[in-house]
Structures are given as C-alpha cells and as structure tokens.
Design an enzyme around this catalytic site. Structure first.
Site, PDB file in Angstrom:
ATOM      1  N   ASP A 132       0.936  -1.133   0.163  1.00 49.75           N
ATOM      2  CA  ASP A 132      -0.041   0.097   0.005  1.00 49.75           C
ATOM      3  C   ASP A 132       0.874   1.155  -0.071  1.00 49.75           C
ATOM      4  OD1 ASP A 132      -2.045   1.735   0.228  1.00 49.75           O
ATOM      5  OD2 ASP A 132      -3.050   1.091   1.744  1.00 49.75           O
TER       6      ASP A 132
HETATM    7  C1  BGC Z   1      -4.936   3.434   0.025  1.00 48.00           C
HETATM    8  C2  BGC Z   1      -5.034   2.384  -1.186  1.00 48.00           C
HETATM    9  C3  BGC Z   1      -4.828   3.327  -2.351  1.00 48.00           C
HETATM   10  C4  BGC Z   1      -3.380   3.816  -2.202  1.00 48.00           C
HETATM   11  C5  BGC Z   1      -3.038   4.750  -3.692  1.00 48.00           C
HETATM   12  C6  BGC Z   1      -3.492   4.429   0.093  1.00 48.00           C
HETATM   13  O1  BGC Z   1      -3.864   5.387   0.979  1.00 48.00           O
HETATM   14  O2  BGC Z   1      -4.875   2.722   1.235  1.00 48.00           O
HETATM   15  O3  BGC Z   1      -6.380   1.878  -1.140  1.00 48.00           O
HETATM   16  O4  BGC Z   1      -5.051   2.340  -3.573  1.00 48.00           O
HETATM   17  O5  BGC Z   1      -3.382   4.897  -1.295  1.00 48.00           O
HETATM   18  O6  BGC Z   1      -3.799   5.884  -3.562  1.00 48.00           O
END
Ligand code: BGC
Length: 759
Positions: free
Chosen positions: A229
């Site tokens: 993530d």
């Molecule tokens: C989120 C993800 C997301 C990623 C990219 C993170 O903060 O938890 O779900 O895909 O950011 O934006």
C-alpha cells in the site's frame, strides 16, 4: 518464470534490479530503456477510475471518469454477473486511459460498522466478499487490465492504520479475514495484491513472511506480484524476504540502495531479489504494450452506473405497500441529498465524476413532477428555521414525502473511523418532524455503512441507497416509481446499538493494538449466537413482490467430506410484480465438536422471476462449506456428524431446512497428547470409536451403581463424576491407576498410532 523474464534477470545489474522494486513516481513503475523494460501506470479505483494525469494525488489533476456505486452498494446486489460486468466496464475505461492495473477490489471484512472505509468494502461475510471480489477481478482482467486486490490483510480500521497491530487468533484469520482473499486468488488470480498498512499479530503486512509467503504464495499458489500500500514499507529488505515485490510509490532511491547493500553484505540473497524482480517484470511485460489510446462512451457508462445502482439498493421497509409510487401522485422530495446525492466515499476512491444525475433531474426526465424542499443546509449538518418551515408546510400538503437523508462525507472517509452510528441530528429530527405531519413517509438513505434509525417506527418505507455512484438519481426514481423492483439485500447487519456490535470493546483498540476478542463471531455470526435483536439482519431486503420457497432436495442424505452435495429448491414469485430474489444457503454444524457460528453463508443465487413464475435453484457444496480451520492439524476439517442445510430469504428468515450426515475422511481431528481428555476424544466420531472400550471401563463402576448407592458412597452426584471422567487429561491417570509417566506416554503414542492406521 517466462523465458523473457529469465533472460532479463541475467542482463540486469544489481542496481537496476533493486531499482525495479520501487516505483518511479506516485503511479508508475520504473523503466529501463537499455533493456526495453517500459514503465507502466496503475490507477486507483475501485468504483471508478481515479487516474492522475501527472504525479501526485491532486484531485484537480485527476481524469474525469464515471463513478459507479461503491462496494457497500454493489455487495448488496449479491450478483456475481453484475460485479463482473462492472469490472468489464472499468477494465475498458482503464485500458483507454493506459492503466495497467486498477487498484481494487477492496474486500476487507467489516469487523465494525464504524470503520471509515466500510463504504469501499463488501461485507461482514467472507464468502460473499470472495465471490463478489473474484467476479469483479474476472471482469477487469478480461480486458487485459490487471487488478490489485486490497488490503491484505486485516485493514479493518482507519484509526492508526499505518501502525496498529491487529491481534487476531488463527481461526478468525483463517475463517473470517483471509478466505475472501483466498477465494479471489484461487478463482481469479489478481495480477497484483496490495499489502495492508497495519501489522497482523505484531508483524507489519509489508514484511509479514507468514502472510505473504507461507500463506499467499506457498499455500494458495499465488503467482502474481505483491505491491505495498502507498507508503506501507518499513524495512525494505525484510519486505523482499517476505515476498513484497514492489514498493509504492517511490522511495527516492533510499530503499533501492538498502537492497543493493543487503545483497552485497550477504543479508539478502540474489535469489530472493530475483524472485521479487521477476514478479515486477512479469507484471510489467504482461500489461505493457496492450494499453491503447482508446476511448470509451462515458454516456453509456453513466447509464450502466444507474443500472448497477438499481440492482444494489435495498428496500428495508414498505408498510401498506406505500411504494411504488404512482407517477401522478402528489410527492414532496425533502432534503438536500435530492439535489446533491453522496455518490461515493472520500479518499483514494474519490472520483472526479463525469456527471451527476440527482433524483430531481431524473424525475423531470421521466416526466414526473414532484415538489421539493431543501430542508437542511448544504452542509447536511445544520438547518435554518425557514428551510425547515418550508419543508414541513409542504409536507403537510403532500400525498407522500420522500426524505433524502444520510451521512455527509465528514462522517465517513478513508483515514478516519466513525465514532457513532448516528446520522446528523438535524436529519433524524427532520424525519421525525415530517412523519408527525404526514403519515406517508419514505426515507432514502445515502451512507456507506449502517446507521441507527430512531424514527423507523414513524415512517412507512425505507430504501437504503448506500453510495450509489454518479447516476443514483435515475436508479432512485426508477425504484420509487416501480419502473424497477428493488432486489438488493444487506451484505451487513444493521445493529440496534453500537454497544451491541461484536468488536465494541476493542474497536479501534488502544492505539497500538486492536485485539479481536470476538474471534470468529463477526457480523451475523455474533448477533445470531447471542440471539440479539437487530435493526435489520444480514441478507435482508424486500421486494415489491413476494417469493415462496418449496421442495428443498439434497442429492444425498449422507456424504463423505470429499463428495459434492447438491441442494436444490423451488422459488416462486407469488406477487404481482416481476422481480429478483436472492436465495441464500447457510450451513449449520450440529456435530458439537467445535465452537462454531450458528450458521454460515455458503451459497447464494440471484434469480429473476416473472410474476407467477417458479424456478429451480441449485447449489453445490464441497468440504469447505462444512469445515472449520483446525488449529491443531492446520487444515480445514469437517467433523463427522450432522449438519443442517438452511435455505433462507435472509439470515433471520429461514424458509427450509434439511439434515445431512457427513463422514470425515480426515484421519485425525487433533494429535492426542498427555493433555487430551476422554471428553475431547468422545466429541469426535472417529476418535470416540477408538476409545469406546476405555470409556466404558472408566465409567463401569458408576454404571453399576444406582444413583442412590452412588450418592451414599460419594460426596457428589453421578453427573459430576462423569464430568470428572470426561475432563481428566490422560496425564492425570497415574494418580488413579498407578500408571507411570512412561506408561501414559506409551498409551498416548499407541492411541495416535491406532488413529493413524484407523482408515
Ligand atoms: C490506500 C489504497 C490506495 C493507495 C493509492 C492508500 O492510501 O489505502 O487503497 O490504493 O493509497 O492511492
């Protein structure tokens, strides 16, 4: 590994390999031109594309795309085909934006209704989450666009999401928090899996070898790429060792040089690094040149978005058949959500949507005239005397009032959890006040997760619209006026009180840890066992028509756990309208061998029936439908004995039931040790057979006495003596029978041997 990747691994320098393990910028992988390795782009979702034109997350820089209903809504459709179709549409949009992978679906379990990100997630039930997640993945990936199944694992709260350690017992992990991911991996092989920010049992997911390698890679045979993530990486070298291939977004070169250093000093082997790089390369090469600068028809997708919403809204109450409304009836729409519906949630899934169609516009384009009162301020939180006065005066005169209520964005979003189940007081008050002046009130809810409904008794109808995407207005009008028949059912329980929820004492934890003391009893599994009343149960949803269930037939009355059991049932539409029914199958373990939920969802089918029509629905059940995770043998285990197959219209509306006798083919339920008791063994049919004689011998002296004789001789009743016989571990037998420790050890070894050779 493909020959092309193998060749590249031979040609890449150590520094280049390390570089490939982190992003080039916020959304792209690194290119290595001298070897023809391109950079590919990923994009957020999951209910629409949030593709950035440049680097970063500025919403103004995001491309315009169609917003579809959020996961909380689409899950209520219980419709695999619909999710697949949504995936296909998103896949096409992604393709034309040059996106290699869409960052979704998000299938974390709704442990608490307070999780700020529940709007994105599907359900409190792992089977439903896995089935729908897998259908979505199949849809997107059929268009040669990858997906990123997220957030692996246990990202069930937003409070301290970067650091909290989710303390979860093995059965809860295996039976509740992992199976949705497992089903997606096994049925649909998502191109990538995104690890979560949080730690699981003390180890950050981004460096959790048990999670990423032992379970995901080795047990489930996952072949794709694990991506972090955004910003989840802590120790990059541990991450590579744990099988985290790609760090996102970029690391400014820092973690790349840590990898280089670790290889040079022997902390990380080249094989371990190659493993990570090979997954990145396979992903990049698979999704590179097929990106076309195509286009898609936003208007068409806008219309599809309404159709998906239509299939997802849940009719929760409809007294006196107030709905559907007649086009000619006098109707007031009250509440600013009628003008400005909340179409999606906040955070990474926020879409710069193509266009909004609200209920007022949608009514107009259907030639329906309605009156309108804004009723509360545009902040959804406060009202003004004149707004309220106007709404109530109009409400008095209207034949029916449709109140548009719900949660404003400030109440739920990525990054923060909710603290209560209440809607803003101003909206609860409005509904009560309107209901006091008009007997025909319909409430339309716009929310990403359950709310309490202190006014429920005062209104006739409630339609849960969740966060229904940019064309929710069209769906609302079609459903309100009977152009479509509501056919969604709740994918989560609506509890009466926050205090009733399973994780109440431990959500969101103390900042450092969140202890999942409710174990496997999440959602309806909890409310059922505790026989608690709820506002609306899991699987519940009404229709304008009625369905009757009959003729439940099982393909056998007894099976082995290696067999497939078929259950079939007839469902008849006995009402006036054509409609769709979601037929649910739950399995209930009656063996009493292990602590288990009262029942668990193991099948569902959504069928369309014309008024008066009957259809047969068939379910197939394999061992997993009956099994629990056996922490002793580390495998799925369905004990021999009786189970019930329940066919239901909701988790609390069981229409038909049938019993089935199952025979386990597992040799052992557990290893017998000196700690094992006779009671433990007797619970299990195979083990009971093995010790029947010892058991009879042990209780012989008791059985030979009448109760009276027994009580004269012993200071307690027979039942207590029996309890002691059953609960005494083998190791305590030396005091009774004068056995030595060695004798007992030999007896235990012998029992294990006999059990091993039993079949
Ligand atoms: C989120 C993800 C997301 C990623 C990219 C993170 O903060 O938890 O779900 O895909 O950011 O934006």
């Amino acid at each position: 590994m493909t020959p092309e990747v193998k060749k590249l691994l031979n040609e890449l320098t150590l520094e280049e390999k390390a570089g490939l393990c982190s992003g080039k910028d916020f959304w792209r992988t690194k290119n290595i031109d001298r070897l023809g390795i391109p950079s590919v782009m990923v994009s957020d979702g999951p209910s629409g594309l949030r593709t950035q034109i440049e680097n970063g997350v500025d919403e103004n820089d995001s491309r315009v795309a169609v917003s579809f209903p959020s996961g909380c809504a689409t899950a209520s459709s219980f419709d695999r085909e619909l999710l697949k179709k949504e995936g296909e549409i998103l896949g096409e949009e992604a393709m034309s934006f040059g996106v290699a992978a869409l960052l979704g679906p998000a299938i974390n379990i709704k442990r608490s209704p307070l999780c700020g990100r529940n709007f994105e997630y599907f359900s409190e039930d792992p089977y439903l989450s896995g089935e729908l997640g897998s259908a979505y993945i199949n849809g997107v990936q059929s268009k040669n666009v990858g997906t990123s199944l997220k957030h692996f694992a246990a990202n069930n709260q937003e409070t301290n999401r970067f650091s909290v350690s989710e303390i979860i017992d093995e059965r809860a992990l295996r039976e509740i928090y992992l199976p949705g991911f497992e089903a997606c991996v096994k049925k649909s092989e998502p191109a990538t899996i995104m690890c979560s920010y949080n730690a699981v049992n003390g180890v950050l997911s981004s460096e959790n070898k048990w999670l990423l390698k032992d379970v995901l890679r080795d047990e489930w045979n996952y072949n794709g790429m694990v991506v972090s993530d955004w910003g989840a990486v802590n120790d990059r070298v541990l991450g590579i060792k744990a099988d985290l291939s790609l760090e996102m977004p970029f690391s400014g070169g820092m973690t790349d040089s840590e990898i280089v250093q670790a290889v040079k000093n022997g902390e990380l082997s080249m094989e371990e690094l190659d493993e990570a790089v090979s997954h990145v390369l396979e992903f990049v090469l698979k999704y590179k040149n097929i990106r076309e600068n195509g286009s898609f028809d936003m208007e068409k997708d806008h219309a599809e978005s309404a159709k998906i919403a239509e299939e997802s809204c849940v009719l929760l109450k409809n007294n006196d058949e107030l709905l559907p409304l007649k086009k000619s009836s006098s109707v007031l729409f009250a509440g600013y959500f009628a003008e400005e519906p909340r179409y999606g949630g906040g955070g990474s899934s926020k879409i710069k949507c193509y266009k909004m169609t609200n209920a007022l516009e949608a009514a107009r384009s259907e030639g329906i005239s309605v009156d309108y009162a804004q009723a509360y301020n545009k902040d959804f939180l406060t009202t003004a005397a004149e707004l309220e006065k106007e709404a109530l005066e109009k409400a008095k005169k209207a034949g029916t009032v449709v109140v548009f209520a719900g949660l404003p964005e400030s109440y739920e979003s990525e990054g923060a959890d909710r603290t209560s189940l209440e809607m803003p007081p101003v909206q609860n008050e409005l509904i009560k006040k309107v209901a006091a002046v008009n007997p025909n009130v319909v409430v339309l809810l716009h929310n990403g997760s359950p709310v309490t409904m202190p006014w429920l008794e005062n209104v006739k109808s409630v339609l849960e619209c969740y966060l229904g995407g940019e064309n929710i207005g069209t769906a609302q009008i079609r459903l309100l006026y009977g152009m479509a028949n509501p056919c969604g059912k709740l994918a989560e329980t609506f509890p009466l009180r926050l205090e009733d929820t399973p994780s109440f004492m431990n959500f969101p934890g103390n900042g450092r840890t969140a202890v999942y003391s409710e174990g496997i009893f999440v959602g309806y599994r909890w409310y059922d066992c505790r026989k608690m009343p709820v506002t609306f149960p899991f699987g519940f949803g009404l229709s304008y028509t009625k369905f009757e269930y009959s003729d439940l037939k099982l393909s056998a009355s007894s099976i082995k756990d290696s067999d497939i059991l078929e259950a079939s049932v007839n469902v008849k539409n006995t009402g006036k309208y054509d409609g769709k029914e979601i037929v649910q199958l739950y399995v209930s373990d009656k063996t009493g061998v292990e602590i288990r939920p009262e029942k668990e969802l193991k099948g569902f089918e959504k069928i369309f029936l014309k008024a008066g029509e009957t259809k047969n629905v068939t379910f197939k059940l394999d061992k997993r439908a009956f099994a629990y995770w056996n922490t002793d043998t580390k495998e799925w285990y369905a004990p021999s004995g009786e189970y019930e197959i329940l066919i239901a219209a909701s988790s609390r509306d069981i229409r038909l039931a049938a019993k089935i006798e199952l025979k386990s083919t597992s040799k052992k339920a557990f290893n017998i040790t000196t700690w094992t008791t006779m009671g433990d063994m007797l619970k299990n049919k195979e083990m009971a057979a093995l010790i029947q004689n010892d058991y009879k011998k042990a209780r012989k002296f008791m059985d030979e006495m009448t109760d009276e004789e027994f009580e004269k001789k012993f200071p307690f009743p027979k039942s207590a003596m029996l309890g002691m016989i059953l609960s005494g571990p083998f190791r305590s037998q030396h005091s009774k029978d004068g056995k030595t420790h060695d004798d007992i050890k030999k007896m235990v070894d012998d029992l294990n041997r006999r059990l091993d050779n039993a079949k």
